[in-house]
Design a protein around this motif. Structure first.
Motif: not given
Length: 463
Positions: A168-178
């Motif tokens: 989703g929009a608040g992706s924890a996976v995306r945040a960790s990659l960033a």
């Protein structure tokens, strides 16, 4: 397929995109482990007030049909023929979405649709669903996913590759990659928020059931979509701060007065307005821009996790479902996951950027332009041109909603050309505004190349 048969794939997030994707990949012969932070939706009541009702259109229907799910979903759908516009003075008028029998969009409840997709995924022998498992992040260097049981239990690790994040929009996976410097993320929040309200069946009798209702008020609006139980889900979109904003609606009296002034004919539909307004959360709206979407063949972001958009074109779910269908199609020829993920991003990036921009533009149309006489006049002209030149002119809204064979980016490009053409024909006092004028034919053939024959898509049954 050329990907290794029986290969394991992690899918993080069992929302709409994750559940559909898991089913598609399992049908390809992959072993899918689907992690979801929430409890099993088949065993708990859905939380009210946290999601805007969904509009299913041709792109989403084609993806469901690809997964063999369209007939299972059909009982959940209510056709909407157009926008029922409620003016301040009480006048109500229907603005049709299209002009053919099948050109409707379909209201569907998120919770019910998610439940049906998860049920289908769990019945497939190639999918294992693990509920109450919250993904904290992904560590590409150590090749592992970090999760915790129940959201508060001890953390544990699972092998990473390959993982597809649909969280989703608040992706924890995306945040960790960033945070690890593996991708760049830009989140552009609107200065408008939303609040969901429910019109109970007993109060909904005056509302046309087969329409999306909209109360446009220039800088803000109220909408309402029908549900299968006879209720409607209403959503108020309003500025966060200012004299007419959520910040100004701090008391039951202020809420009641605001609705009485701005949405007088909607007030009787909400007998418990003050209680709902106080109890339901205020949600944010924004667009997420991410680059890149993948890390080699180890991890891919898909759907809102990669490219969340605002809801004003009814295409967030449809775009995510189209993501799933595109990835499934590419599985047939990809040699490995690195190639699959790279091809997917290449195929989808331009199109998701296009729908993100068109969704922002549609907010201005919905809250303001639908009341403008020039907009209504040019919309009628566009439909007349489509009738006369069906192989060349299709209104942009129709290209997006009813023509999945036309990519979003191409709909945006042709839509801009058509908009210029409409304004040129619609000059004040001109004789060219008729679709059958010689000037219309000249402009159409000069500026718009012939369209390819449309690909057959699932039709909605005709309402």
């Amino acid at each position: 397929m050329t990907l290794p048969a029986g290969a394991r794939v992690n899918v993080v997030g069992a929302g709409l995109a994750g559940a559909l994707l898991a089913l598609l990949l399992a049908r390809r012969g992959l072993e899918v482990v689907l992690y979801e932070r929430r409890p099993d939706p088949r065993q708990v009541r859905p939380e009210r007030g946290r999601s805007i009702n969904l509009a299913l259109a041709a792109r989403g229907m084609r993806a469901l049909e690809r997964a063999g799910m369209l007939e299972s979903v059909r009982p959940l759908l209510i056709p909407m023929r157009g926008r029922m516009v409620h003016e301040r003075g009480g006048r109500v008028a229907l603005q049709p979405y299209g002009q053919r029998e099948h050109e409707v969009i379909w209201s569907v409840g998120r919770a019910d649709l998610n439940r049906v997709l998860i049920e289908a995924a769990t019945r497939h022998g190639g999918v294992s669903v693990r509920f109450n498992q919250q993904c904290v992040g992904a560590d590409v260097r150590q090749q592992r996913l970090t999760l915790c049981d129940g959201g508060s239990g001890p953390e544990y690790h699972m092998p990473l590759a390959p993982t597809i994040a649909t969280d989703g929009a608040g992706s924890a996976v995306r945040a960790s990659l960033a945070a690890a410097g593996l991708l760049r993320v830009r989140e552009e929040w609107l200065d408008h928020d939303y609040k969901e309200l429910t019109v109970p069946p007993a109060a909904a009798g005056s509302l046309e059931r087969h329409a999306l209702h909209i109360w446009p008020r220039g800088g803000f609006m109220l909408i309402a979509l029908p549900n299968t139980d006879g209720s409607f889900t209403a959503t108020l979109f309003l500025a966060r701060e200012g004299p007419r904003s959520f910040a100004a609606l701090t008391t039951p009296a202020a809420v009641q007065e605001f609705f009485a002034r701005e949405f007088a004919d909607a007030l009787p539909l909400l007998p418990d307005l003050a209680a709902q307004f106080a109890a339901h959360p205020q949600g944010q709206l924004g667009t997420v821009y991410t680059a890149p979407w993948h890390v080699r063949g180890e991890l891919l972001l898909l759907g809102d996790a990669a490219h969340a958009i605002v809801p004003f074109h009814g295409q967030g779910m449809n775009a995510a479902f189209e993501d799933c269908a595109e990835l499934d199609e590419l599985c047939a020829t990809a040699q490995d996951f690195a190639q699959l993920f790279a091809r997917f991003e290449q195929a989808r990036r331009m199109n998701t950027a296009a729908i993100a921009q068109m969704a922002l533009e549609n907010y201005l149309e919905m809250r303001d332009a639908v009341l403008d006489a020039g907009f209504v006049r040019r919309k009628a002209l566009a439909m007349a041109l489509e009738r006369r030149f069906p192989d060349r002119f299709i209104p942009r809204y129709s290209m997006v909603m009813f023509h999945p064979e036309i990519p979003y980016a191409e709909a945006q490009r042709r839509g801009a050309l058509q908009e210029e053409l409409l304004y040129e024909l619609d000059r004040p006092g001109g004789a060219d505004a008729a679709a059958d004028s010689p000037r219309a034919a000249e402009l159409i053939h000069e500026r718009l190349a012939a369209l390819q024959a449309p690909t057959p898509v699932a039709r909605g049954g005709g309402h």
